[in-house]
Write a protein that holds these residues in place. Sequence first.
Motif, short mmCIF file in Angstrom:
data_model
loop_
_atom_site.label_atom_id
_atom_site.label_comp_id
_atom_site.label_asym_id
_atom_site.label_seq_id
_atom_site.Cartn_x
_atom_site.Cartn_y
_atom_site.Cartn_z
N ILE A 1 0.86 -1.18 0.00
CA ILE A 1 0.00 0.00 0.00
C ILE A 1 0.90 1.23 0.00
O ILE A 1 1.75 1.39 0.90
CB ILE A 1 -0.92 0.03 1.23
CG1 ILE A 1 -1.72 -1.27 1.36
CG2 ILE A 1 -1.86 1.24 1.16
CD1 ILE A 1 -2.62 -1.58 0.21
N VAL A 2 0.74 2.08 -1.01
CA VAL A 2 1.63 3.24 -1.15
C VAL A 2 0.85 4.52 -1.37
O VAL A 2 -0.30 4.50 -1.84
CB VAL A 2 2.63 3.05 -2.32
CG1 VAL A 2 3.61 1.93 -2.04
CG2 VAL A 2 1.88 2.78 -3.63
N VAL A 3 1.49 5.63 -1.02
CA VAL A 3 0.99 6.97 -1.30
C VAL A 3 2.16 7.78 -1.84
O VAL A 3 3.32 7.36 -1.75
CB VAL A 3 0.40 7.65 -0.04
CG1 VAL A 3 -0.83 6.90 0.45
CG2 VAL A 3 1.45 7.75 1.07
N ALA A 4 1.87 8.94 -2.38
CA ALA A 4 2.96 9.82 -2.83
C ALA A 4 3.78 10.28 -1.63
O ALA A 4 3.28 10.37 -0.50
CB ALA A 4 2.38 11.02 -3.57
N ALA A 5 5.03 10.57 -1.89
CA ALA A 5 5.94 10.96 -0.79
C ALA A 5 5.47 12.20 -0.04
O ALA A 5 5.73 12.35 1.15
CB ALA A 5 7.35 11.18 -1.35
N ASP A 6 4.76 13.11 -0.74
CA ASP A 6 4.29 14.33 -0.09
C ASP A 6 2.86 14.20 0.42
O ASP A 6 2.21 15.20 0.76
CB ASP A 6 4.39 15.53 -1.05
CG ASP A 6 3.58 15.33 -2.32
OD1 ASP A 6 2.97 14.24 -2.51
OD2 ASP A 6 3.54 16.25 -3.16
N SER A 7 2.34 12.99 0.47
CA SER A 7 0.99 12.76 0.95
C SER A 7 0.87 13.12 2.43
O SER A 7 1.82 12.92 3.20
CB SER A 7 0.62 11.28 0.75
OG SER A 7 -0.58 10.97 1.44
N PRO A 8 -0.29 13.59 2.85
CA PRO A 8 -0.49 13.88 4.28
C PRO A 8 -0.63 12.61 5.12
O PRO A 8 -0.59 12.68 6.35
CB PRO A 8 -1.80 14.67 4.29
CG PRO A 8 -2.53 14.23 3.06
CD PRO A 8 -1.45 14.00 2.04
#
Length: 340
Positions: free
Chosen positions: A149-156
Amino acid sequence: MKHLTRPAGPRSPGAARQVVGRVIGGAITVAAVTVAAIGSITSAASGQEINASMTIIAPAAAGGGWDGVARELQQAQKANGLVNNVQVVNMPGAGGTIALGNVSVLSGQPNNLLVGGTGLLAATIQFGSAATLDDVTPLAVIVEEYDVIVVAADSPYETLDDLVEAWTKDPKSVPWTGGGSFDQLVVTDLALSAGIDPVDTTYISSDGGGEAIQALLNGTANAAAGGYPDNIDQIEAGRLRALALVAKEPIDGIDIPTAAEQGYDISLSNWRMLAAPSGLDDGDVEALTDLVVDSVATPEWQDAIDRYHWTERVITGDELQVFLDDEENRIRALYEEMGL
């Protein structure tokens, strides 16, 4: 980490699971472009000995996960003299069910191996395909691959709990993506574990892991489920933040906490299997099973496991049928939760 379940005996060619199917729309069109491939399979099947010639069918285009399994298996068999002449045939279409249908008519021809796995089993359910795993002879599960499960590096969202909290408050406001139908099953499983109705989830289908990553990076999606091998480079480069590994237990060499460790009981794995045509006698089934087991014990295959970040898991014999039955029931239930 390696998970090995050694043979409990060859699977009976007559073992079957009940799956009601319907013909896939567009199958005739796709089949028309695979006539040449079918010819190659038929000619390879004329060999008198399994170790003389073999055709390995990848039910997808070159470059994907199934193709990687087929070509690494080909290399392992050639390099170790397990089969004299090995060819790989790519036969894409309808989540692998086009290839499954074509192999299902090769009854009694043991010189063919079909690569499949979680995605192929899921496609037979999703598309209601006329051909199912009942129409071939499953030989072995050989490896599994885990989603992350991943999000963008700048995700909150710093943690999986952060993501789930926002998702729970307003399910449709947190769009997800993934590189294939398997990834959507993982998202569905996570939604259920978090108490979210999967029908309320916004899921944007992407054509492969690369497109899913771009959807994250450009903000089209807020989170994604995708294969660890597809995402590891972007994670290590600092473009993506990994929140959870979808595995039953921590995996050696992967420094990502599992979803289970964080309180979310999800562990659906993207396993890969090999099957042969139906109508084979017990001797052929045993010989083919032995060939597969010998192939995955070679140094070449072990090197592929490291390069592709696979986890070895070998399941054959009676235990294989139990495993496939359980996986079918599990995947069918997830599709029902999605309203499909």
